[in-house]
Design an enzyme around this catalytic site. Structure first.
Site: not given
Length: 228
Positions: A97-98, A101, A105
């Site tokens: 999940h991280e 991100h 980006h």
């Protein structure tokens, strides 16, 4: 309206507690589901970044529990110590999940860009907002414009909560799609990762609803003061 808000606020607090409790139990349950591939959260994160062609993001361990986050400023995927080291479905879900991100980006995902632009505003707003709102309520009869300023500032934080929703859901979707497409997990592990992220996302929904309800409450105070 005051009693109505108290009832609504109580319902949101109860819902928030239920979601948080459920999330905690889900993560505890799936933390016991060990990955058959034997990979740690850190290894999962590094592979997902590599598979997406991202070479300038570091995966690091950060102290604490549930402190996992992606920092777009220094391009780091920060995993809590348990997620970084453990080899279970919950750790895989959080790590992926991280990294979702980080992928956002890298591709310039518009909602993440918008949220990043709101961060400095929200940081300043969080410092002064409650004091301005309190002073605005106390001075409603003599200086109602102060409460209006507080409402505008609070609206910025509410907007941040709303913008956060598509950011978090998209990161989870990217994570789950990668885990499935690369066959990183067994069917049982994949289901556990999906269930974990589903409950994690609901905490952001509760936060957004609470912020919207509070904003409407302050607006009602301002409108009522104006009529009086």
């Amino acid at each position: 309206m005051g009693m109505g808000y108290l009832i609504l606020a109580g319902a949101i607090m109860l819902f928030s507690w239920l979601v948080s409790s459920r999330l905690k139990s889900k993560f505890e349950h799936y933390s016991k589901l060990q990955l058959q591939n034997g990979m740690s959260g850190a290894e999962i994160a590094e592979k997902m970044l590599a598979d997406n062609g991202i070479r300038d993001v570091r995966v690091i361990s950060t102290p604490g529990r549930l402190t996992d986050h992606y920092n777009p400023v220094d391009k780091t995927v920060n995993l809590s110590e348990a997620v970084y080291n453990q080899r279970n479905a919950a750790a895989a879900a959080v790590a992926a999940h991280e990294c979702g991100h980080a992928v956002q980006h890298a591709v310039g995902y518009q909602w993440l860009t918008m949220r990043s632009k709101l961060v400095p505003v929200v940081n300043v707003a969080s410092t002064y907002m409650q004091w301005i709102l309190l002073a605005g309520i106390l001075m409603m009869k003599t200086f109602p414009q102060l409460l209006l300023v507080g409402i505008i500032i609070f609206a910025a934080t509410t907007l941040f909560s709303i913008v956060t929703l598509p950011v978090e859901y998209d990161a989870s979707n990217r994570a789950l799609a990668w885990l499935e497409n690369k066959r990183m997990l067994t069917q049982q592990e994949q289901a556990g990762a999906k269930d974990s992220l589903k409950w994690a996302a609901r905490t952001y929904v509760v936060a957004a609803l609470g912020s919207i309800a509070t904003l409407l409450y302050y607006v009602s105070i301002y409108m009522g003061g104006r009529r009086n």
